[in-house]
Design a protein around this motif. Structure first.
Motif, short mmCIF file in Angstrom:
data_model
loop_
_atom_site.label_atom_id
_atom_site.label_comp_id
_atom_site.label_asym_id
_atom_site.label_seq_id
_atom_site.Cartn_x
_atom_site.Cartn_y
_atom_site.Cartn_z
N GLY A 74 53.11 3.18 31.93
CA GLY A 74 54.16 3.33 32.72
C GLY A 74 53.97 3.00 33.86
N LYS A 75 52.53 2.46 34.41
CA LYS A 75 52.31 3.30 35.99
C LYS A 75 51.70 1.69 36.43
N GLU A 76 51.37 1.38 37.77
CA GLU A 76 51.03 0.38 38.34
C GLU A 76 49.83 0.48 37.90
N ARG A 77 48.16 -0.16 38.28
CA ARG A 77 46.51 -0.71 38.07
C ARG A 77 46.22 -0.13 39.79
N ASP A 78 45.84 1.01 39.34
CA ASP A 78 45.34 1.46 40.95
C ASP A 78 43.71 0.90 41.02
N PHE A 79 43.31 1.18 42.06
CA PHE A 79 41.56 1.19 42.26
C PHE A 79 41.44 2.68 42.50
N VAL A 80 39.94 3.26 41.50
CA VAL A 80 39.12 4.26 41.15
C VAL A 80 37.91 4.13 42.49
N ALA A 81 37.29 3.09 42.37
CA ALA A 81 35.77 3.10 42.76
C ALA A 81 35.99 1.95 43.23
N ALA A 82 34.31 1.58 44.47
CA ALA A 82 34.29 0.07 44.43
C ALA A 82 33.06 0.81 44.70
N ILE A 83 31.72 -0.56 43.83
CA ILE A 83 30.37 -0.42 45.20
C ILE A 83 30.25 -2.07 45.73
N SER A 84 29.15 -1.98 46.15
CA SER A 84 28.94 -3.34 47.21
C SER A 84 27.87 -3.79 46.03
N TRP A 85 27.41 -5.64 46.22
CA TRP A 85 26.46 -5.98 45.11
C TRP A 85 25.14 -5.38 45.50
N SER A 86 24.75 -5.06 46.12
CA SER A 86 23.40 -4.62 46.61
C SER A 86 22.89 -2.34 45.78
N GLY A 87 24.53 -1.59 45.86
CA GLY A 87 24.98 -0.52 45.50
C GLY A 87 24.90 0.39 46.26
N SER A 137 34.72 -2.93 50.56
CA SER A 137 36.05 -2.09 50.72
C SER A 137 36.25 -2.72 50.89
N ASN A 138 36.79 -4.13 49.97
CA ASN A 138 37.61 -5.46 49.80
C ASN A 138 38.62 -5.16 48.46
N LEU A 139 37.31 -4.47 47.72
CA LEU A 139 37.68 -4.34 46.34
C LEU A 139 38.71 -3.27 45.74
N ARG A 140 38.92 -2.33 46.92
CA ARG A 140 40.36 -1.03 47.15
C ARG A 140 41.47 -1.88 46.99
N SER A 141 41.71 -3.41 46.70
CA SER A 141 42.76 -4.30 46.29
C SER A 141 42.14 -5.13 45.12
N SER A 142 43.56 -5.09 44.39
CA SER A 142 43.15 -6.41 43.29
C SER A 142 43.63 -7.56 43.99
N THR A 143 43.99 -7.90 44.77
CA THR A 143 43.37 -9.62 45.81
C THR A 143 42.80 -9.82 45.38
N ASP A 144 41.54 -9.33 45.54
CA ASP A 144 40.18 -9.85 45.90
C ASP A 144 39.30 -9.68 44.42
N VAL A 145 40.56 -9.67 43.36
CA VAL A 145 39.61 -9.51 42.46
C VAL A 145 39.30 -10.64 41.85
N GLY A 146 38.87 -11.46 41.35
CA GLY A 146 38.20 -12.27 40.52
C GLY A 146 38.22 -12.76 39.12
N TYR A 147 37.64 -11.39 38.18
CA TYR A 147 37.66 -11.26 36.99
C TYR A 147 37.81 -9.54 36.89
N TRP A 148 38.29 -9.63 35.56
CA TRP A 148 38.84 -8.38 35.18
C TRP A 148 37.73 -8.10 33.18
N GLY A 149 38.21 -7.14 33.46
CA GLY A 149 37.88 -6.89 32.09
C GLY A 149 38.65 -6.54 30.82
N LYS A 150 38.33 -6.24 29.75
CA LYS A 150 39.78 -6.31 28.82
C LYS A 150 40.23 -4.52 28.81
#
Length: 128
Positions: A42-55, A107-120
């Motif tokens: 019943g809630k929206e999908r929320d950001f939890v954590a993000a990590i850069s390509w290098s870590g 930092s851009n992945l704190r929003s779903s706007t720039d997500v290209g792929y999702w897992g299930k």
């Protein structure tokens, strides 16, 4: 074809811990920032954590800071989320997400706007 496969969810008592994994395939994993989102019923999908390509750089939602830790192993094409001190409000389906653009800031992945792929997703249930 890019695929993201989460695992590690389950049932845990409040105060307990879990470690989620996200195995990626289909493109060069180390070129892309990654993140975790979660969605409770019943809630929206929320950001939890993000990590850069290098870590090198990580970002967290205020609600999980100091309890959750995001990491990645580029050699294994896998991202992780360590969940400690779990509370009932942490219960949700946790989704792995990958940036659609190569070498962009996590930092851009704190929003779903720039997500290209999702897992299930993988279910995390916390009992009080």
């Amino acid at each position: 074809q890019v695929q993201l496969l989460e695992s590690g969810g389950g049932l845990v008592q409040a105060g307990g811990s879990l470690r989620l994994s996200c195995a990626a395939s289909g493109r060069t994993f180390s070129d892309y920032a990654m993140s975790w989102f979660r969605q409770a019923p019943g809630k929206e999908r929320d950001f939890v954590a993000a990590i850069s390509w290098s870590g090198t750089y990580t970002y967290y939602a205020d609600s999980v800071k100091c309890r959750f830790t995001i990491s990645r192993d580029n050699a294994a094409n896998t991202m992780y989320l360590q969940l400690n001190s779990l509370q009932p409000e942490d219960a949700a389906v946790y989704y792995c997400a990958s940036d659609r653009r190569r070498y962009y800031s996590a930092s851009n992945l704190r929003s779903s706007t720039d997500v290209g792929y999702w897992g299930k997703g993988t279910q995390v249930t916390v009992t009080s």
